[in-house]
Design a protein around this motif. Structure first.
Motif, PDB file in Angstrom:
ATOM      1  N   ILE A 195     -26.995   1.656   2.033  1.00  0.00           N
ATOM      2  CA  ILE A 195     -27.443   3.003   1.381  1.00  0.00           C
ATOM      3  C   ILE A 195     -27.480   3.871   2.164  1.00  0.00           C
ATOM      4  O   ILE A 195     -26.922   5.235   1.903  1.00  0.00           O
ATOM      5  N   ILE A 196     -28.106   3.913   3.238  1.00  0.00           N
ATOM      6  CA  ILE A 196     -28.227   5.168   4.262  1.00  0.00           C
ATOM      7  C   ILE A 196     -26.918   5.258   4.445  1.00  0.00           C
ATOM      8  O   ILE A 196     -26.709   6.838   4.987  1.00  0.00           O
ATOM      9  N   ASN A 197     -26.045   4.381   5.081  1.00  0.00           N
ATOM     10  CA  ASN A 197     -24.714   4.593   5.593  1.00  0.00           C
ATOM     11  C   ASN A 197     -23.941   5.345   4.719  1.00  0.00           C
ATOM     12  O   ASN A 197     -23.238   6.259   4.920  1.00  0.00           O
ATOM     13  N   LEU A 198     -24.332   5.108   3.278  1.00  0.00           N
ATOM     14  CA  LEU A 198     -23.508   5.840   2.399  1.00  0.00           C
ATOM     15  C   LEU A 198     -23.647   7.259   2.227  1.00  0.00           C
ATOM     16  O   LEU A 198     -22.847   8.305   2.001  1.00  0.00           O
ATOM     17  N   LEU A 239     -28.999  10.129  10.244  1.00  0.00           N
ATOM     18  CA  LEU A 239     -28.900   8.917   9.334  1.00  0.00           C
ATOM     19  C   LEU A 239     -27.997   7.978   9.735  1.00  0.00           C
ATOM     20  O   LEU A 239     -28.457   6.863   9.685  1.00  0.00           O
ATOM     21  N   LEU A 240     -27.004   8.363  10.305  1.00  0.00           N
ATOM     22  CA  LEU A 240     -26.007   7.585  10.960  1.00  0.00           C
ATOM     23  C   LEU A 240     -26.474   6.742  12.228  1.00  0.00           C
ATOM     24  O   LEU A 240     -26.414   5.564  12.536  1.00  0.00           O
ATOM     25  N   GLY A 241     -27.532   7.438  12.944  1.00  0.00           N
ATOM     26  CA  GLY A 241     -28.264   6.991  13.991  1.00  0.00           C
ATOM     27  C   GLY A 241     -29.109   5.757  13.590  1.00  0.00           C
ATOM     28  O   GLY A 241     -29.352   4.819  14.153  1.00  0.00           O
ATOM     29  N   ILE A 242     -29.887   6.063  12.263  1.00  0.00           N
ATOM     30  CA  ILE A 242     -30.735   5.216  11.720  1.00  0.00           C
ATOM     31  C   ILE A 242     -29.989   4.074  11.350  1.00  0.00           C
ATOM     32  O   ILE A 242     -30.226   2.690  11.606  1.00  0.00           O
ATOM     33  N   ASN A 243     -28.904   4.061  10.643  1.00  0.00           N
ATOM     34  CA  ASN A 243     -28.068   2.925  10.276  1.00  0.00           C
ATOM     35  C   ASN A 243     -27.527   2.216  11.787  1.00  0.00           C
ATOM     36  O   ASN A 243     -27.357   1.013  11.704  1.00  0.00           O
ATOM     37  N   ASP A 280     -26.573 -11.029  20.258  1.00  0.00           N
ATOM     38  CA  ASP A 280     -25.565 -11.047  19.613  1.00  0.00           C
ATOM     39  C   ASP A 280     -25.881 -11.161  18.253  1.00  0.00           C
ATOM     40  O   ASP A 280     -25.232 -11.588  17.181  1.00  0.00           O
ATOM     41  N   ALA A 281     -27.089 -10.271  17.722  1.00  0.00           N
ATOM     42  CA  ALA A 281     -27.540 -10.066  16.338  1.00  0.00           C
ATOM     43  C   ALA A 281     -28.187  -8.675  16.173  1.00  0.00           C
ATOM     44  O   ALA A 281     -28.263  -8.102  17.143  1.00  0.00           O
ATOM     45  N   SER A 282     -27.909  -8.266  15.009  1.00  0.00           N
ATOM     46  CA  SER A 282     -28.681  -6.977  14.748  1.00  0.00           C
ATOM     47  C   SER A 282     -29.845  -7.202  13.866  1.00  0.00           C
ATOM     48  O   SER A 282     -29.987  -8.251  13.321  1.00  0.00           O
ATOM     49  N   ILE A 283     -30.548  -6.157  13.362  1.00  0.00           N
ATOM     50  CA  ILE A 283     -31.655  -6.271  12.710  1.00  0.00           C
ATOM     51  C   ILE A 283     -31.370  -6.832  11.043  1.00  0.00           C
ATOM     52  O   ILE A 283     -31.881  -7.705  10.576  1.00  0.00           O
ATOM     53  N   VAL A 284     -30.221  -6.268  10.548  1.00  0.00           N
ATOM     54  CA  VAL A 284     -29.733  -6.660   9.336  1.00  0.00           C
ATOM     55  C   VAL A 284     -29.149  -8.168   9.271  1.00  0.00           C
ATOM     56  O   VAL A 284     -29.322  -8.738   8.165  1.00  0.00           O
ATOM     57  N   SER A 285     -28.734  -8.700  10.341  1.00  0.00           N
ATOM     58  CA  SER A 285     -28.308 -10.022  10.281  1.00  0.00           C
ATOM     59  C   SER A 285     -29.484 -10.821  10.514  1.00  0.00           C
ATOM     60  O   SER A 285     -29.311 -12.059  10.055  1.00  0.00           O
ATOM     61  N   VAL A 286     -30.569 -10.496  11.049  1.00  0.00           N
ATOM     62  CA  VAL A 286     -31.838 -11.378  11.307  1.00  0.00           C
ATOM     63  C   VAL A 286     -32.655 -11.283   9.884  1.00  0.00           C
ATOM     64  O   VAL A 286     -33.140 -12.282   9.451  1.00  0.00           O
ATOM     65  N   TRP A 336     -32.786  -6.300   4.722  1.00  0.00           N
ATOM     66  CA  TRP A 336     -32.532  -4.962   5.061  1.00  0.00           C
ATOM     67  C   TRP A 336     -31.073  -4.302   4.909  1.00  0.00           C
ATOM     68  O   TRP A 336     -30.870  -3.259   5.222  1.00  0.00           O
ATOM     69  N   ALA A 337     -30.138  -5.463   4.715  1.00  0.00           N
ATOM     70  CA  ALA A 337     -28.773  -5.052   4.674  1.00  0.00           C
ATOM     71  C   ALA A 337     -28.390  -3.873   3.671  1.00  0.00           C
ATOM     72  O   ALA A 337     -27.533  -3.150   4.034  1.00  0.00           O
ATOM     73  N   ASP A 338     -28.854  -3.943   2.273  1.00  0.00           N
ATOM     74  CA  ASP A 338     -28.614  -3.035   1.357  1.00  0.00           C
ATOM     75  C   ASP A 338     -29.175  -1.702   1.673  1.00  0.00           C
ATOM     76  O   ASP A 338     -28.834  -0.860   1.218  1.00  0.00           O
ATOM     77  N   PHE A 339     -30.450  -1.873   2.257  1.00  0.00           N
ATOM     78  CA  PHE A 339     -31.338  -0.711   2.654  1.00  0.00           C
ATOM     79  C   PHE A 339     -30.405   0.181   3.668  1.00  0.00           C
ATOM     80  O   PHE A 339     -29.984   1.306   3.561  1.00  0.00           O
TER      81      PHE A 339
END
Length: 471
Positions: A159-162, A127-131, A143-149, A153-156
């Motif tokens: 939650i995975i990280n939690l 799960l940490l790998g997915i996060n 210079d960007a991540s999926i959640v920044s673009v 998906w940021a909250d998703f």
């Protein structure tokens, strides 16, 4: 051979007959024997039986690999043939432990504690790998991540990280449960003990260094004795020692206190005594020892990384044969808890992949159709992190594939440690292991994986071609 009854008779004869069997059980894939004399077992004869995919001895048990489903039928026929009582895996383990020396008993104890919690740890790693994929920069954009673009998906990802970090944040609770159970106590008390050690009212262990430097460590005053109010997040040794003491105190109290008042006395007294000992004595001492062990490995990683990686890559597979590799799981967890990463686990991945590739090469060299099939399937399982079928079924049988694999994993281990590769968690110890590596290290780690994939295959194949016959 499709007749389990006939297979059971042949296996019985090959292990030395009924008189050589002290007890027997089975797991999902293997028959597990405790034999009076392991030397009476004829491995060559066993491996000629069609249903047998390999044999090995470990932890006082002689194990015969058969496979899922069929092993249950063969075991039932074996019981019917011999009249021996069916034994549980725990009963066989207890009987086998009597044959082991103190070092092997210690290693077995660690294995018994850490193996049950591995599903939670490996799941957390995946799960940490997915996060990591969702939040790391430089994977899809410089210079960007999926959640920044794609901000939706940021909250998703959060939650995975939690969900993922919970297993590591409350690791002492997992170890406490498994350790107290292994030492003969109530596992629920082990969970409570682990949670006590990471209680939110305590100073988080990861913040201890900064707080100490700033002079802000809180203390209890027990009649003039100053006790630091710190938690023990990620401290494996502290949890193991306190769990052992808790279990032994509980066992002693149950013997001394009338059963009618066990509920009111045993657990409260055991937890109180262990809790005070944990914060006054055990915690500070084991915290220092654990950090000392961590410092030694960090020094090796920082100063002679390539040598350390070379040696660990060379010895990891032999450690698997003896069962001693389980001791390094505790070191991995200690490193992750103390430094948020381990450089040992990535080498494990190199070793597992190398054993799989060596077994795969044998599929193209061996003439025997049964062993050829076993080579292919065991290579796949090794690529997914389970090397025992490849090790015991193929590579050790012919020796040279095993040697080619450990040479290759040593080279790959030296390469990735020289390039400072670490894993932020324990995951699947094979090809999917890359998801436990920080994204910025994927390229270097992938090169290491290619070394482990290609080199052992080439070495094994070329050397195998020089052998006149393989069967």
């Amino acid at each position: 051979m499709s007749d389990p009854k006939q297979a059971a008779k042949l296996i019985l004869e090959a292990v030395g007959g009924q008189d050589n069997i002290e007890s027997a059980t089975h797991c999902v894939t293997r028959l597990r024997f405790v034999l009076k004399d392991d030397d009476k077992a004829n491995k060559e004869e066993l491996e000629q039986i069609d249903v047998v995919k390999g044999t090995f001895s470990t932890d006082g048990q002689f194990q015969v690999i058969i496979g899922p489903g069929l092993v249950d039928k063969v075991y039932k026929e074996l019981v019917a043939e011999t009249g021996i009582e069916e034994s549980s895996k725990e009963e066989v383990k207890d009987q086998a432990s009597k044959k082991m020396n103190p070092l092997k008993k210690g290693i077995k104890t660690l294995a018994d504690i850490f193996i049950p919690i591995l599903p939670a740890i490996v799941t957390a790693g995946l799960l940490l790998g997915i996060n990591n994929i969702l939040t790391a920069e430089g994977i899809f954009w410089d210079d960007a991540s999926i959640v920044s673009v794609y901000t939706q998906w940021a909250d998703f990802a959060e939650i995975i990280n939690l969900i993922a970090v919970t297993a590591f944040d409350f690791l002492p609770a997992l170890i406490g449960w498994s350790a107290v159970k292994r030492f003969g106590g109530n596992p629920l008390l082990g969970i409570v003990l682990g949670l006590i050690l990471v209680h939110p009212n305590l100073l988080n262990a990861w913040a201890y260094g900064d707080a100490l430097e700033a002079g802000e460590v809180p203390y209890w005053n027990l009649f003039g004795l100053e006790i630091a109010q710190i938690g023990y997040q990620g401290q494996v040794l502290t949890t193991l020692v306190t769990a052992f003491i808790l279990a032994k105190i509980e066992i002693l109290l149950k013997k001394k206190i009338p059963q009618s008042i066990h509920l009111l006395t045993v657990a409260p007294i055991a937890l109180l005594v262990t809790g005070f000992l944990a914060f006054i004595v055990i915690g500070p001492v084991t915290f220092a020892i654990g950090n000392g062990i961590t410092d030694v490995f960090i020094w090796i990683f920082e100063n002679v990384a390539a040598v350390g990686g070379l040696l660990y890559g060379l010895i990891y597979a032999p450690l698997v044969i003896t069962g001693m590799h389980h001791t390094f799981l505790a070191v991995d967890l200690q490193l992750i808890g103390s430094t948020n990463g381990t450089f040992l686990w990535p080498i494990l991945v190199m070793s597992n992949i190398a054993q799989g590739s060596a077994a795969l090469a044998m599929m193209f060299l061996i003439k025997d159709e049964k062993i050829k099939g076993l080579s292919g399937t065991s290579a796949v399982t090794a690529y997914l992190g389970v090397t025992e079928p490849a090790l015991f079924g193929i590579n050790l049988r012919y020796r040279f594939p095993f040697v080619c694999a450990i040479i290759s994993s040593a080279i790959a281990g030296a390469f990735i440690t020289f390039n400072q590769v670490t894993a932020f968690s324990i995951g699947v110890g094979g090809l999917p292991g890359i998801f436990s590596i920080p994204a910025e290290q994927w390229f270097v780690f992938a090169i290491g994986m290619l070394i482990s994939l290609i080199l052992p295959f080439v070495l094994t194949f070329l050397y195998g071609k020089t052998q006149k016959s393989l069967s």
